[in-house]
Design a protein around this motif. Sequence first.
Motif, PDB file in Angstrom:
ATOM      1  N   MET A   1       0.836  -1.174   0.000  1.00 32.06           N
ATOM      2  CA  MET A   1       0.000   0.000   0.000  1.00 32.06           C
ATOM      3  C   MET A   1       0.884   1.241   0.000  1.00 32.06           C
ATOM      4  N   SER A   2       0.760   2.071  -1.011  1.00 26.53           N
ATOM      5  CA  SER A   2       1.564   3.296  -1.023  1.00 26.53           C
ATOM      6  C   SER A   2       0.893   4.341  -0.134  1.00 26.53           C
ATOM      7  N   PRO A   3       1.698   5.218   0.470  1.00 28.89           N
ATOM      8  CA  PRO A   3       1.123   6.201   1.386  1.00 28.89           C
ATOM      9  C   PRO A   3       0.218   7.206   0.680  1.00 28.89           C
ATOM     10  N   LEU A   4      -0.866   7.559   1.352  1.00 25.57           N
ATOM     11  CA  LEU A   4      -1.741   8.606   0.848  1.00 25.57           C
ATOM     12  C   LEU A   4      -1.039   9.948   0.993  1.00 25.57           C
ATOM     13  N   SER A   5      -1.300  10.828   0.088  1.00 23.63           N
ATOM     14  CA  SER A   5      -0.762  12.173   0.179  1.00 23.63           C
ATOM     15  C   SER A   5      -1.902  13.088   0.633  1.00 23.63           C
ATOM     16  N   ILE A   6      -1.818  13.519   1.876  1.00 26.35           N
ATOM     17  CA  ILE A   6      -2.851  14.338   2.512  1.00 26.35           C
ATOM     18  C   ILE A   6      -2.385  15.787   2.524  1.00 26.35           C
ATOM     19  N   THR A   7      -3.269  16.690   2.153  1.00 22.45           N
ATOM     20  CA  THR A   7      -3.001  18.108   2.340  1.00 22.45           C
ATOM     21  C   THR A   7      -3.931  18.589   3.443  1.00 22.45           C
ATOM     22  N   PHE A   8      -3.337  19.215   4.456  1.00 22.65           N
ATOM     23  CA  PHE A   8      -4.061  19.652   5.641  1.00 22.65           C
ATOM     24  C   PHE A   8      -3.993  21.176   5.704  1.00 22.65           C
ATOM     25  N   TYR A   9      -5.110  21.822   5.384  1.00 19.96           N
ATOM     26  CA  TYR A   9      -5.174  23.284   5.402  1.00 19.96           C
ATOM     27  C   TYR A   9      -5.519  23.747   6.808  1.00 19.96           C
ATOM     28  N   THR A  10      -4.740  24.682   7.317  1.00 19.41           N
ATOM     29  CA  THR A  10      -4.826  25.072   8.708  1.00 19.41           C
ATOM     30  C   THR A  10      -4.449  26.538   8.866  1.00 19.41           C
ATOM     31  N   LYS A  11      -4.455  27.023  10.096  1.00 22.65           N
ATOM     32  CA  LYS A  11      -3.937  28.349  10.419  1.00 22.65           C
ATOM     33  C   LYS A  11      -3.481  28.325  11.878  1.00 22.65           C
ATOM     34  N   HIS A  12      -2.686  29.314  12.249  1.00 19.40           N
ATOM     35  CA  HIS A  12      -2.204  29.412  13.626  1.00 19.40           C
ATOM     36  C   HIS A  12      -3.359  29.745  14.566  1.00 19.40           C
TER      37      HIS A  12
END
Length: 83
Positions: A1-12
């Motif tokens: 299983m290849s790793p999922l590429s997650i984008t996590f949008y956030t702020k301080h």
Amino acid sequence: MSPLSITFYTKHHCPLCDKAHTILEELQEEIPMKIQKVDIYRSDELIEKYGLMIPVITVADEEIQYGQIHKESLRKRLLTINK
């Protein structure tokens, strides 16, 4: 299983974002994934797109969850994507 590429949008200074990041880190122990954190304040476009939604979790530009992140439903969704 290849790793999922997650984008996590956030702020301080975002308690929901902190909680969501903790959930992602916990799930990372059982689901192979790479998490890229993106501060929405890096661009006006991201502020406009996600300002009222953060935190936002995307996989391949598809919004998987946003706002109040629920661990079990996120786990199920990520496992489905990672088949």
